[in-house]
Design a protein around this motif. Structure first.
Motif, PDB file in Angstrom:
ATOM      1  N   THR A  90       0.828  -1.208   0.000  1.00 28.60           N
ATOM      2  CA  THR A  90       0.000   0.000   0.000  1.00 28.60           C
ATOM      3  C   THR A  90       0.863   1.259   0.000  1.00 28.60           C
ATOM      4  O   THR A  90       0.577   2.233  -0.710  1.00 28.60           O
ATOM      5  CB  THR A  90      -0.929   0.004   1.219  1.00 28.60           C
ATOM      6  N   ALA A  91       1.936   1.252   0.803  1.00 32.33           N
ATOM      7  CA  ALA A  91       2.843   2.400   0.858  1.00 32.33           C
ATOM      8  C   ALA A  91       3.480   2.665  -0.508  1.00 32.33           C
ATOM      9  O   ALA A  91       3.597   3.817  -0.944  1.00 32.33           O
ATOM     10  CB  ALA A  91       3.923   2.164   1.909  1.00 32.33           C
ATOM     11  N   PHE A  92       3.886   1.610  -1.190  1.00 33.56           N
ATOM     12  CA  PHE A  92       4.489   1.774  -2.515  1.00 33.56           C
ATOM     13  C   PHE A  92       3.462   2.304  -3.520  1.00 33.56           C
ATOM     14  O   PHE A  92       3.786   3.134  -4.376  1.00 33.56           O
ATOM     15  CB  PHE A  92       5.075   0.459  -3.006  1.00 33.56           C
ATOM     16  N   GLY A  93       2.219   1.820  -3.434  1.00 29.21           N
ATOM     17  CA  GLY A  93       1.179   2.297  -4.338  1.00 29.21           C
ATOM     18  C   GLY A  93       0.872   3.777  -4.144  1.00 29.21           C
ATOM     19  O   GLY A  93       0.728   4.532  -5.110  1.00 29.21           O
ATOM     20  N   ILE A  94       0.793   4.216  -2.887  1.00 32.02           N
ATOM     21  CA  ILE A  94       0.556   5.634  -2.603  1.00 32.02           C
ATOM     22  C   ILE A  94       1.738   6.474  -3.083  1.00 32.02           C
ATOM     23  O   ILE A  94       1.562   7.575  -3.625  1.00 32.02           O
ATOM     24  CB  ILE A  94       0.311   5.838  -1.094  1.00 32.02           C
TER      25      ILE A  94
END
Length: 493
Positions: free
Chosen positions: A457-461
């Motif tokens: 999720t952090a990478f996607g954001i």
């Protein structure tokens, strides 16, 4: 003073190597402790909060004092400030390696940050003076971008190797030894091409800049504001955004920033003079650099965690995993001037940000039962290539057109925005990742799968942030003029 147009002589190469070495050392110290934290905790007897402050003490002092270091460079001279900063940095590194108590270790890390806050803007200001606008500066900034990006990756590699081979104190001893080698190089190489050594000078008929009064109220207010901001953000990662101390620190940061703005309007020699933003496109460059920094620092925080906590890699193997992206960073930095000359700076920045965003979207698909080769290697190469080109171009934009008397401050400002953007980005992304992980565990998913969901999720954001940054770069370019953003890499002498 020797100057040149395009051709880099042997003396210029030596001076560039020394200045780049100073920047590399600063970036190295930012990440070298990350993989060694468990060993440091056991060796010194740190608590959970104390372990966090081994990282935070350096970043807090570094980020909060960069503007002061930049202004000191303009008033006292680049070589003086750089040598003093390197001396302090080396001594603090040695002290950290010899520390036997948590208090001494954390204090030494804070002093490292203070030294770094002097080194980074002074080295960049001397580089700007050494290489006037033209192809030579483009090549020099390519080297600067390579060592800046590679320093963070090399820190993870060197930290893992030294910790596994000889123990955690050697990560600090190695930094100390390298710093003093760089100090000797600066002392010998820089005067050969810059006899003035960045000493304050002025056109005839003007008072020397060193006689300007140092803006002590402005420096104090912005330093305390940035300190409160970083303190609050790091606390939010640990205690959540609703914590009373976190909210109090963030509120204090806002109050102090308002006070700083009011002080700057009235001070005869403000720390951030308005001319810095009217004579050059400093504002646009720093806004984009803050957004890039918010993704950059978080990336090097989450990737080693995923490799160790999910994939089960050792510190050494985790460090070796940083070699491919480091190679991509060096390649991108070397090619950045050539790409900018052919495609134009605006198109280059936009494309680089989108390439990095593509790598992060790919990385967001990591799985708990994956591997480094399948999940990390490919996207990390894309990320390193795009990151390096964007960094070189935005650094150039942030100092383009700035007069020599403000070069140190411009260098301090672009480093500050990157650090502050990184602190904000990491705090937000760590909070989001932690929330996703907690929700996944509460839903009955295994721990490693929950961790992977949070990191993904952090990478996607982060990818979304870069897409927005690319769009903003286009908007700022169109508002500024009908021409592309004037980055000096495209100039001719």
């Amino acid at each position: 003073m020797q100057k040149h147009s395009g051709t880099i002589t042997r003396h210029h190469r030596a001076a560039l190597a020394a200045l780049a070495g100073a920047q590399f050392t600063v970036m190295l110290a930012t990440s070298i402790v990350n993989v060694a934290l468990p060993q440091i905790r056991a060796g010194v007897g740190l608590s959970d909060s104390g372990t966090t402050w081994v990282v935070n003490a350096y970043g807090l002092a570094f980020g909060a004092l960069l503007l002061a270091g930049g202004r000191a460079t303009d008033l006292l001279g680049g070589r003086r400030v750089l040598l003093a900063g390197l001396g302090l940095f080396g001594a603090a590194s040695l002290t950290a390696g010899l520390a036997g108590t948590p208090e001494l270790l954390i204090a030494a890390r804070a002093l490292q940050g203070l030294g770094a806050a002097a080194v980074a803007p002074a080295a960049l200001a001397l580089l700007m003076e050494l290489f006037p606008p033209g192809p030579g500066r483009g090549k020099a900034l390519g080297v600067w971008g390579a060592v800046s990006g590679a320093g963070g990756a090399a820190g993870v590699l060197l930290g893992g190797a030294l910790t596994q081979a000889w123990g955690w104190p050697w990560i600090f001893h190695a930094v100390a030894g390298g710093t003093w080698l760089v100090l000797g190089g600066v002392a010998v190489a820089v005067p050969a091409v810059l006899p003035s050594g960045g000493e304050p000078s002025t056109p005839s008929g003007r008072e020397p800049r060193r006689r300007d009064r140092f803006d002590l109220p402005g420096t104090a207010s912005v330093t305390l504001a940035l300190t409160a901001l970083v303190w609050g953000l790091t606390g939010a990662r640990r205690s959540g955004w609703a914590d009373t101390q976190v909210l109090g620190a963030l509120a204090l940061a806002v109050v102090l920033l308002v006070a700083f703005v009011l002080i700057e309007r009235r001070h005869p020699h403000p720390l951030l003079p308005p001319r810095l933003f009217t004579e050059a496109r400093v504002g646009a460059g720093n806004a984009l650099m803050a957004l890039l920094g918010s993704v950059w620092i978080a990336l090097f925080f989450f990737l080693p965690l995923h490799q160790q906590q999910v994939l089960g890699a050792s510190p050494l193997v985790t460090g070796l995993g940083q070699l491919p992206p480091a190679g991509a960073i060096m390649l991108g930095s070397a090619l950045a001037p050539r790409i900018a000359r052919r495609a134009g700076p605006t198109a280059t920045v936009t494309a680089a940000l989108l390439v990095e965003a593509g790598g992060l979207l790919w990385l967001a698909r990591i799985s708990a039962d994956g591997s480094y080769a399948a999940d990390i290697l490919g996207p990390s190469l894309l990320i390193g290539f795009g990151l390096s080109i964007a960094f070189v171009q935005l650094t150039a934009l942030s100092v383009e057109g700035v007069p020599r008397t403000d070069a140190g401050l411009a260098g301090g400002l672009v480093n500050t925005t990157r650090q502050m953007g990184g602190a904000i980005g990491l705090a937000v992304l760590a909070t989001v990742a932690g929330s996703v992980t907690a929700h996944a565990e509460n839903s009955g998913r295994p721990h490693v799968e929950a961790l992977t969901a949070g990191y993904g999720t952090a990478f996607g954001i982060s990818a979304a942030v870069l897409i927005v940054t690319a769009a903003l770069a286009l908007i700022l370019a169109r508002r500024a003029s009908r021409r592309p953003l004037p980055v000096p890499l495209t100039h001719t002498s």
